[in-house]
Design a protein around this motif. Structure first.
Motif, PDB file in Angstrom:
ATOM      1  N   TYR A  17      23.691 -10.772   9.744  1.00  0.00           N
ATOM      2  CA  TYR A  17      24.570 -11.582   9.013  1.00  0.00           C
ATOM      3  C   TYR A  17      24.136 -12.713   8.287  1.00  0.00           C
ATOM      4  O   TYR A  17      24.457 -13.164   7.414  1.00  0.00           O
ATOM      5  CB  TYR A  17      25.669 -11.992  10.012  1.00  0.00           C
ATOM      6  CG  TYR A  17      26.765 -13.018   9.942  1.00  0.00           C
ATOM      7  CD1 TYR A  17      27.584 -12.744   9.146  1.00  0.00           C
ATOM      8  CD2 TYR A  17      26.765 -14.247  10.287  1.00  0.00           C
ATOM      9  CE1 TYR A  17      28.709 -13.709   8.523  1.00  0.00           C
ATOM     10  CE2 TYR A  17      27.389 -15.349   9.732  1.00  0.00           C
ATOM     11  CZ  TYR A  17      28.292 -15.098   8.946  1.00  0.00           C
ATOM     12  OH  TYR A  17      29.334 -16.257   8.690  1.00  0.00           O
ATOM     13  N   ILE A  18      22.974 -13.233   9.102  1.00  0.00           N
ATOM     14  CA  ILE A  18      22.266 -14.493   8.642  1.00  0.00           C
ATOM     15  C   ILE A  18      21.760 -14.180   7.364  1.00  0.00           C
ATOM     16  O   ILE A  18      21.742 -15.070   6.386  1.00  0.00           O
ATOM     17  CB  ILE A  18      21.361 -14.862   9.803  1.00  0.00           C
ATOM     18  CG1 ILE A  18      21.840 -15.344  10.931  1.00  0.00           C
ATOM     19  CG2 ILE A  18      20.498 -16.144   8.964  1.00  0.00           C
ATOM     20  CD1 ILE A  18      20.983 -15.649  12.024  1.00  0.00           C
ATOM     21  N   SER A  19      21.031 -13.121   7.339  1.00  0.00           N
ATOM     22  CA  SER A  19      20.499 -12.639   5.807  1.00  0.00           C
ATOM     23  C   SER A  19      21.444 -12.608   4.817  1.00  0.00           C
ATOM     24  O   SER A  19      21.298 -12.931   3.734  1.00  0.00           O
ATOM     25  CB  SER A  19      19.571 -11.473   6.042  1.00  0.00           C
ATOM     26  OG  SER A  19      18.372 -11.594   6.925  1.00  0.00           O
ATOM     27  N   GLN A  20      22.483 -12.104   5.360  1.00  0.00           N
ATOM     28  CA  GLN A  20      23.644 -11.760   3.995  1.00  0.00           C
ATOM     29  C   GLN A  20      24.199 -12.986   3.904  1.00  0.00           C
ATOM     30  O   GLN A  20      24.438 -13.219   2.326  1.00  0.00           O
ATOM     31  CB  GLN A  20      24.701 -10.786   4.553  1.00  0.00           C
ATOM     32  CG  GLN A  20      24.088  -9.178   4.671  1.00  0.00           C
ATOM     33  CD  GLN A  20      25.285  -8.360   4.990  1.00  0.00           C
ATOM     34  OE1 GLN A  20      26.049  -8.230   4.157  1.00  0.00           O
ATOM     35  NE2 GLN A  20      25.125  -7.650   6.136  1.00  0.00           N
ATOM     36  N   ARG A  21      24.389 -13.952   4.718  1.00  0.00           N
ATOM     37  CA  ARG A  21      24.866 -15.298   4.154  1.00  0.00           C
ATOM     38  C   ARG A  21      23.906 -16.057   3.201  1.00  0.00           C
ATOM     39  O   ARG A  21      24.307 -16.821   2.245  1.00  0.00           O
ATOM     40  CB  ARG A  21      25.462 -16.276   5.283  1.00  0.00           C
ATOM     41  CG  ARG A  21      26.629 -15.826   6.035  1.00  0.00           C
ATOM     42  CD  ARG A  21      27.677 -16.031   5.283  1.00  0.00           C
ATOM     43  NE  ARG A  21      29.181 -16.032   5.826  1.00  0.00           N
ATOM     44  CZ  ARG A  21      30.038 -16.048   5.122  1.00  0.00           C
ATOM     45  NH1 ARG A  21      30.277 -15.915   3.814  1.00  0.00           N
ATOM     46  NH2 ARG A  21      31.277 -15.524   6.082  1.00  0.00           N
ATOM     47  N   ALA A  22      22.634 -15.782   3.466  1.00  0.00           N
ATOM     48  CA  ALA A  22      21.505 -16.518   2.567  1.00  0.00           C
ATOM     49  C   ALA A  22      21.726 -15.637   1.356  1.00  0.00           C
ATOM     50  O   ALA A  22      21.607 -16.657   0.404  1.00  0.00           O
ATOM     51  CB  ALA A  22      20.265 -16.126   3.334  1.00  0.00           C
ATOM     52  N   ALA A  23      21.810 -14.520   1.313  1.00  0.00           N
ATOM     53  CA  ALA A  23      21.963 -13.823  -0.045  1.00  0.00           C
ATOM     54  C   ALA A  23      23.101 -14.351  -0.806  1.00  0.00           C
ATOM     55  O   ALA A  23      23.040 -14.515  -2.027  1.00  0.00           O
ATOM     56  CB  ALA A  23      22.066 -12.256   0.008  1.00  0.00           C
ATOM     57  N   GLU A  24      24.294 -14.546  -0.048  1.00  0.00           N
ATOM     58  CA  GLU A  24      25.339 -15.066  -0.846  1.00  0.00           C
ATOM     59  C   GLU A  24      25.109 -16.517  -1.552  1.00  0.00           C
ATOM     60  O   GLU A  24      25.798 -16.547  -2.617  1.00  0.00           O
ATOM     61  CB  GLU A  24      26.559 -15.061  -0.082  1.00  0.00           C
ATOM     62  CG  GLU A  24      27.748 -15.636  -0.440  1.00  0.00           C
ATOM     63  CD  GLU A  24      28.828 -16.038   0.713  1.00  0.00           C
ATOM     64  OE1 GLU A  24      30.224 -15.774   0.417  1.00  0.00           O
ATOM     65  OE2 GLU A  24      28.444 -16.502   1.806  1.00  0.00           O
ATOM     66  N   ALA A  25      24.475 -16.855  -1.012  1.00  0.00           N
ATOM     67  CA  ALA A  25      24.126 -18.500  -1.413  1.00  0.00           C
ATOM     68  C   ALA A  25      23.342 -18.643  -2.763  1.00  0.00           C
ATOM     69  O   ALA A  25      23.558 -19.490  -3.525  1.00  0.00           O
ATOM     70  CB  ALA A  25      23.420 -19.251  -0.424  1.00  0.00           C
ATOM     71  N   ILE A  26      22.682 -17.665  -3.067  1.00  0.00           N
ATOM     72  CA  ILE A  26      21.952 -17.342  -4.319  1.00  0.00           C
ATOM     73  C   ILE A  26      23.028 -17.430  -5.594  1.00  0.00           C
ATOM     74  O   ILE A  26      22.745 -17.620  -6.662  1.00  0.00           O
ATOM     75  CB  ILE A  26      20.798 -16.428  -4.488  1.00  0.00           C
ATOM     76  CG1 ILE A  26      21.479 -15.192  -4.672  1.00  0.00           C
ATOM     77  CG2 ILE A  26      20.029 -16.498  -3.400  1.00  0.00           C
ATOM     78  CD1 ILE A  26      20.203 -13.845  -4.919  1.00  0.00           C
ATOM     79  N   TYR A  27      24.124 -16.883  -5.311  1.00  0.00           N
ATOM     80  CA  TYR A  27      25.071 -16.851  -6.196  1.00  0.00           C
ATOM     81  C   TYR A  27      25.869 -18.047  -6.407  1.00  0.00           C
ATOM     82  O   TYR A  27      26.982 -18.010  -7.392  1.00  0.00           O
ATOM     83  CB  TYR A  27      26.166 -15.630  -6.059  1.00  0.00           C
ATOM     84  CG  TYR A  27      25.273 -14.369  -6.066  1.00  0.00           C
ATOM     85  CD1 TYR A  27      24.822 -13.619  -7.143  1.00  0.00           C
ATOM     86  CD2 TYR A  27      25.185 -13.602  -4.659  1.00  0.00           C
ATOM     87  CE1 TYR A  27      24.204 -12.761  -7.111  1.00  0.00           C
ATOM     88  CE2 TYR A  27      24.444 -12.331  -4.684  1.00  0.00           C
ATOM     89  CZ  TYR A  27      24.027 -11.791  -6.076  1.00  0.00           C
ATOM     90  OH  TYR A  27      23.372 -10.686  -6.205  1.00  0.00           O
ATOM     91  N   SER A  28      25.772 -19.204  -5.674  1.00  0.00           N
ATOM     92  CA  SER A  28      26.402 -20.320  -5.753  1.00  0.00           C
ATOM     93  C   SER A  28      26.007 -21.093  -6.995  1.00  0.00           C
ATOM     94  O   SER A  28      24.930 -20.686  -7.398  1.00  0.00           O
ATOM     95  CB  SER A  28      26.442 -21.281  -4.506  1.00  0.00           C
ATOM     96  OG  SER A  28      25.021 -21.743  -4.419  1.00  0.00           O
ATOM     97  N   PRO A  29      26.897 -21.821  -7.379  1.00  0.00           N
ATOM     98  CA  PRO A  29      26.026 -22.639  -8.892  1.00  0.00           C
ATOM     99  C   PRO A  29      24.761 -23.369  -8.496  1.00  0.00           C
ATOM    100  O   PRO A  29      23.862 -23.155  -9.345  1.00  0.00           O
ATOM    101  CB  PRO A  29      27.074 -23.799  -8.964  1.00  0.00           C
ATOM    102  CG  PRO A  29      28.513 -23.241  -8.556  1.00  0.00           C
ATOM    103  CD  PRO A  29      28.177 -22.426  -7.507  1.00  0.00           C
ATOM    104  N   GLU A  30      24.637 -24.000  -7.364  1.00  0.00           N
ATOM    105  CA  GLU A  30      23.359 -24.717  -6.793  1.00  0.00           C
ATOM    106  C   GLU A  30      22.418 -23.366  -6.861  1.00  0.00           C
ATOM    107  O   GLU A  30      21.157 -23.750  -6.995  1.00  0.00           O
ATOM    108  CB  GLU A  30      23.742 -25.375  -5.680  1.00  0.00           C
ATOM    109  CG  GLU A  30      24.438 -26.396  -5.543  1.00  0.00           C
ATOM    110  CD  GLU A  30      25.866 -26.018  -5.489  1.00  0.00           C
ATOM    111  OE1 GLU A  30      26.874 -26.730  -5.851  1.00  0.00           O
ATOM    112  OE2 GLU A  30      26.193 -24.850  -5.023  1.00  0.00           O
ATOM    113  N   GLY A  31      22.621 -22.355  -5.890  1.00  0.00           N
ATOM    114  CA  GLY A  31      21.778 -21.369  -5.627  1.00  0.00           C
ATOM    115  C   GLY A  31      21.148 -20.671  -7.113  1.00  0.00           C
ATOM    116  O   GLY A  31      19.996 -20.433  -7.172  1.00  0.00           O
TER     117      GLY A  31
END
Length: 412
Positions: free
Chosen positions: A296-310
């Protein structure tokens, strides 16, 4: 009596990068004061971007509460990440996929190695040559490659990808291949192919009822707008191709472990009786049996790269590595070496001078300049006479390595 899987015994002595590590360690024992710089193994060096780090912290905090704790997750991945992938990686390119066609993994290496389990052992495979070693080795393990003779496997169609053909592999002639491995941007050569060239492969697969396993792990490094990022940009590919992607080189996840595989519902393979078996459901069944899902932690990390900041932050890191690649091309070509790649991928593919073998050049560079490269022959027979350099070092170490190489070359 327990018997061994004899196909494992057919694997060649060591994995390429284990051989490199062994030789480098031997050098360090003999030269303990030497400072070795590695431009060989393709591991990243820049830290995780702030958006990813913050997402991981939040996920850990969630897991520290009774309300937010998560145990086993869905084997195919959490919907929040699968939806982000569809929205950001495919929809902008006009590719429409369903959420149940996305399978989250712990890195592309696992799935590219494991997917061949779904296929009958005597399928005839074709590989671009040189090639990422995992494609071949995983097929050897199941007994699909025949015997090893003179640097080649007898039941593998090698499709040379060299300077002589512009690094565009030719379509197989004669006996059709059943399974085709393509990797673009290519590891190890760092070269790419156009949509028109990729369309030829899709058409070949459709005509010959072949399956394409398409590794797009380095698509984030493509700079040329005419180069396809996904095989699904080609009409008909949904019927014949599976695509593998990774966050390892895109967002520095080599130690975090997360990627994904696309298995369209239309792609299928046949039984001996002619029945068509959809690979999507077969892969889901395999994953449910043999994979407990990415953390779950890795998947939340991956999700963050799709944010504008990420998105902005990982672009900075990718640009950093590509600045290294441009500098490497400039210096190496400037001192007389013939180099390829490095423009749409973080790898430089360099021809060794004066007929020097790949391993000989590796040894000479290590002992003469204390710099590590990767011998091209380790990626296949057409890699002989080349070496690979990676752009994943720091600016400072990359520059130091280039200065050493230039100085060493001037002494020869």
């Amino acid at each position: 009596m327990a018997l061994v899987n004899i196909h494992f015994l057919n694997l060649q002595n060591n994995y390429l990068f284990a051989d490199i590590a062994k030789k480098v360690n031997a050098f360090k024992v003999l030269h303990p004061k030497a400072e070795v710089i590695s431009l060989g193994i393709g591991d990243v060096t820049q830290p995780l971007c702030p958006a990813v780090v913050e997402a991981m912290r939040k996920a850990v905090d969630e897991m520290a509460t009774a309300e937010g704790f998560r145990g086993y997750g869905p084997e195919q991945g959490y919907n929040f990440l699968r939806e982000a992938i569809l929205k950001n990686d495919f929809a902008p390119r006009g590719v429409r996929l369903g959420i149940d066609e996305v399978f989250i993994n712990d890195g592309a290496k696992s799935d590219t190695g494991n997917f061949q389990e779904l296929l009958h052992w005597d399928n005839f495979i074709g590989v671009t040559d040189p090639i990422y070693p995992v494609y071949i080795d995983s097929n050897v393990m199941i007994g699909r490659c025949g015997t090893y003779r003179d640097g080649r496997w007898t039941n593998v169609r090698y499709m040379p990808t060299t300077a002589e053909n512009g690094f565009v592999p030719e379509l197989p002639k004669g006996r059709p291949v059943d399974v085709i491995y393509l990797c673009f941007p290519n590891n190890p050569t760092g070269t790419v192919i156009t949509k028109q060239e990729l369309r030829r492969w899709v058409n070949y697969a459709l005509k010959n009822d072949a399956l394409i396993l398409f590794d797009a792990a380095y698509q984030a490094y493509i700079r040329d707008p005419e180069i396809p990022h996904s095989i699904y940009e080609i009409r008909g590919a949904r019927k014949c191709a599976v695509e593998f992607r990774s966050f390892s080189k895109t967002a520095g996840f080599t130690g975090v472990r997360c990627g994904y595989t696309i298995v369209p519902k239309e792609v299928s393979v046949a039984t001996f009786e002619g029945e068509r078996i959809p690979l999507n459901q077969l892969w889901l069944r395999r994953q449910c049996t043999k994979f407990n899902g990415t953390s779950y932690i890795s998947q939340r990390a991956a999700e963050a790269i799709y944010s504008p900041e990420g998105k902005q932050q990982i672009r900075v890191t990718i640009d950093y590595y590509m600045q290294n690649a441009a500098r490497m091309l400039s210096v190496l070509r400037g001192i007389g070496y013939e180099c390829y790649g490095g423009e749409n991928a973080p790898y430089i593919w360099m021809r060794t001078p004066d007929g020097t073998t790949s391993w000989q050049f590796f040894e000479e560079l290590l002992y003469g300049a204390n710099v590590v490269c990767t011998p091209g022959v380790g990626f296949g027979p057409s890699g002989e006479g080349y070496v690979r350099f990676t752009a994943f070092g720091s600016h400072e170490q990359t520059e130091e390595a280039l200065q050493r190489i230039a100085k060493w070359k001037n002494l020869h």
